[in-house]
Design a protein around this motif. Sequence first.
Motif, PDB file in Angstrom:
ATOM      1  N   GLY A   1       0.822  -1.201   0.000  1.00  0.00           N
ATOM      2  CA  GLY A   1       0.000   0.000   0.000  1.00  0.00           C
ATOM      3  C   GLY A   1       0.859   1.255   0.000  1.00  0.00           C
ATOM      4  N   ALA A   2       0.453   2.235  -0.782  1.00  0.00           N
ATOM      5  CA  ALA A   2       1.247   3.458  -0.927  1.00  0.00           C
ATOM      6  C   ALA A   2       1.449   4.163   0.411  1.00  0.00           C
ATOM      7  N   GLY A   3       0.412   4.230   1.245  1.00  0.00           N
ATOM      8  CA  GLY A   3       0.537   4.911   2.534  1.00  0.00           C
ATOM      9  C   GLY A   3       1.578   4.267   3.424  1.00  0.00           C
ATOM     10  N   SER A   4       1.537   2.942   3.529  1.00  0.00           N
ATOM     11  CA  SER A   4       2.505   2.227   4.372  1.00  0.00           C
ATOM     12  C   SER A   4       3.919   2.387   3.829  1.00  0.00           C
ATOM     13  N   CYS A   5       4.066   2.278   2.514  1.00  0.00           N
ATOM     14  CA  CYS A   5       5.396   2.422   1.906  1.00  0.00           C
ATOM     15  C   CYS A   5       5.968   3.818   2.148  1.00  0.00           C
ATOM     16  N   LEU A   6       5.176   4.840   1.872  1.00  0.00           N
ATOM     17  CA  LEU A   6       5.688   6.203   2.005  1.00  0.00           C
ATOM     18  C   LEU A   6       5.946   6.577   3.459  1.00  0.00           C
TER      19      LEU A   6
ATOM     20  N   GLN B   1      -0.171  -2.354  -7.046  1.00  0.00           N
ATOM     21  CA  GLN B   1       0.862  -2.393  -6.014  1.00  0.00           C
ATOM     22  C   GLN B   1       2.202  -2.815  -6.589  1.00  0.00           C
ATOM     23  N   LEU B   2       2.175  -3.691  -7.559  1.00  0.00           N
ATOM     24  CA  LEU B   2       3.416  -4.147  -8.181  1.00  0.00           C
ATOM     25  C   LEU B   2       4.125  -2.988  -8.866  1.00  0.00           C
ATOM     26  N   GLU B   3       3.364  -2.118  -9.506  1.00  0.00           N
ATOM     27  CA  GLU B   3       3.967  -0.966 -10.192  1.00  0.00           C
ATOM     28  C   GLU B   3       4.677  -0.044  -9.207  1.00  0.00           C
ATOM     29  N   LEU B   4       4.032   0.241  -8.079  1.00  0.00           N
ATOM     30  CA  LEU B   4       4.644   1.099  -7.063  1.00  0.00           C
ATOM     31  C   LEU B   4       5.901   0.453  -6.503  1.00  0.00           C
ATOM     32  N   ALA B   5       5.796  -0.813  -6.113  1.00  0.00           N
ATOM     33  CA  ALA B   5       6.947  -1.513  -5.537  1.00  0.00           C
ATOM     34  C   ALA B   5       8.101  -1.578  -6.531  1.00  0.00           C
ATOM     35  N   ASP B   6       7.790  -1.874  -7.775  1.00  0.00           N
ATOM     36  CA  ASP B   6       8.846  -1.994  -8.776  1.00  0.00           C
ATOM     37  C   ASP B   6       9.540  -0.654  -9.014  1.00  0.00           C
ATOM     38  N   GLN B   7       8.782   0.431  -9.082  1.00  0.00           N
ATOM     39  CA  GLN B   7       9.401   1.737  -9.303  1.00  0.00           C
ATOM     40  C   GLN B   7      10.300   2.126  -8.130  1.00  0.00           C
ATOM     41  N   LEU B   8       9.824   1.912  -6.906  1.00  0.00           N
ATOM     42  CA  LEU B   8      10.640   2.248  -5.738  1.00  0.00           C
ATOM     43  C   LEU B   8      11.843   1.314  -5.614  1.00  0.00           C
ATOM     44  N   TYR B   9      11.704   0.100  -6.100  1.00  0.00           N
ATOM     45  CA  TYR B   9      12.844  -0.835  -6.152  1.00  0.00           C
ATOM     46  C   TYR B   9      13.859  -0.350  -7.191  1.00  0.00           C
ATOM     47  N   GLN B  10      13.390   0.052  -8.362  1.00  0.00           N
ATOM     48  CA  GLN B  10      14.286   0.561  -9.413  1.00  0.00           C
ATOM     49  C   GLN B  10      15.049   1.788  -8.926  1.00  0.00           C
ATOM     50  N   ASP B  11      14.405   2.585  -8.080  1.00  0.00           N
ATOM     51  CA  ASP B  11      15.051   3.773  -7.513  1.00  0.00           C
ATOM     52  C   ASP B  11      15.902   3.433  -6.285  1.00  0.00           C
ATOM     53  N   ALA B  12      16.002   2.138  -5.952  1.00  0.00           N
ATOM     54  CA  ALA B  12      16.827   1.610  -4.848  1.00  0.00           C
ATOM     55  C   ALA B  12      16.367   2.077  -3.466  1.00  0.00           C
ATOM     56  N   HIS B  13      15.065   2.298  -3.301  1.00  0.00           N
ATOM     57  CA  HIS B  13      14.542   2.717  -2.008  1.00  0.00           C
ATOM     58  C   HIS B  13      14.018   1.554  -1.175  1.00  0.00           C
ATOM     59  N   LEU B  14      13.710   0.429  -1.817  1.00  0.00           N
ATOM     60  CA  LEU B  14      13.169  -0.711  -1.090  1.00  0.00           C
ATOM     61  C   LEU B  14      13.470  -2.004  -1.836  1.00  0.00           C
ATOM     62  N   LEU B  15      13.223  -3.105  -1.156  1.00  0.00           N
ATOM     63  CA  LEU B  15      13.275  -4.426  -1.772  1.00  0.00           C
ATOM     64  C   LEU B  15      11.849  -4.943  -1.816  1.00  0.00           C
ATOM     65  N   TYR B  16      11.538  -5.819  -2.774  1.00  0.00           N
ATOM     66  CA  TYR B  16      10.200  -6.390  -2.772  1.00  0.00           C
ATOM     67  C   TYR B  16      10.218  -7.829  -3.232  1.00  0.00           C
ATOM     68  N   CYS B  17       9.157  -8.528  -2.850  1.00  0.00           N
ATOM     69  CA  CYS B  17       8.992  -9.921  -3.197  1.00  0.00           C
ATOM     70  C   CYS B  17       7.504 -10.245  -3.158  1.00  0.00           C
ATOM     71  N   THR B  18       7.169 -11.497  -3.343  1.00  0.00           N
ATOM     72  CA  THR B  18       5.807 -11.988  -3.169  1.00  0.00           C
ATOM     73  C   THR B  18       5.814 -12.931  -1.975  1.00  0.00           C
ATOM     74  N   PRO B  19       4.655 -13.330  -1.482  1.00  0.00           N
ATOM     75  CA  PRO B  19       4.661 -14.263  -0.352  1.00  0.00           C
ATOM     76  C   PRO B  19       5.444 -15.544  -0.640  1.00  0.00           C
ATOM     77  N   SER B  20       5.374 -16.037  -1.863  1.00  0.00           N
ATOM     78  CA  SER B  20       6.068 -17.294  -2.180  1.00  0.00           C
ATOM     79  C   SER B  20       7.587 -17.152  -2.196  1.00  0.00           C
ATOM     80  N   THR B  21       8.097 -15.939  -2.349  1.00  0.00           N
ATOM     81  CA  THR B  21       9.546 -15.732  -2.367  1.00  0.00           C
ATOM     82  C   THR B  21      10.047 -15.017  -1.098  1.00  0.00           C
TER      83      THR B  21
END
Length: 164
Positions: free
Chosen positions: A82-87, A109-129
């Motif tokens: 969620g954008a609120g929790s991330c920010l 949510q994937l788009e937000l996570a991926d963009q912030l990952y590309q900008d090196a601000h966070l890491l992301y995964c799915t429950p299975s990973t």
Amino acid sequence: MKRVFVTVGTTSFDELIERVTTPEATQALKARGYQHLVLQVGRGSILPDSDSCHELTLEVFRFKDSIAEDIKCADLVISHAGAGSCLETLGAGKPLLVVVNDQLMNNHQLELADQLYQDAHLLYCTPSTLIETLKMMDLSVLSPFLPGKPKNFADFLDKALGVQ
């Protein structure tokens, strides 16, 4: 005492809560030096008891008026996308691992996570990973999330409307 704070926001994300409390996940966190796990489970149907994570001290709650103090006290935040929790987490300068709910349709949510990952601000995964990510993650690659500059937008808006 190193702390991990897990939040699902105001929604439910049982798969995240279920995965992060598995013996494999808690062992991975303990191996990284974490000793305390705080879970904000929201409206979910899973409510782990304090004895369910033998590797870590566990604290569980559904909702609070504010999770700002939990974020502030955390050495790592694991959050839904969620954008609120991330920010809020990035604004507090905390390392963030986002777990994207891949069961949602049209998953923005994937788009937000991926963009912030590309900008090196966070890491992301799915429950299975999640467990593999906990074992392999390198938080040192993350860069600070700089606060926005609302004055720039206000100045632009004033100029565009001829107020300035």
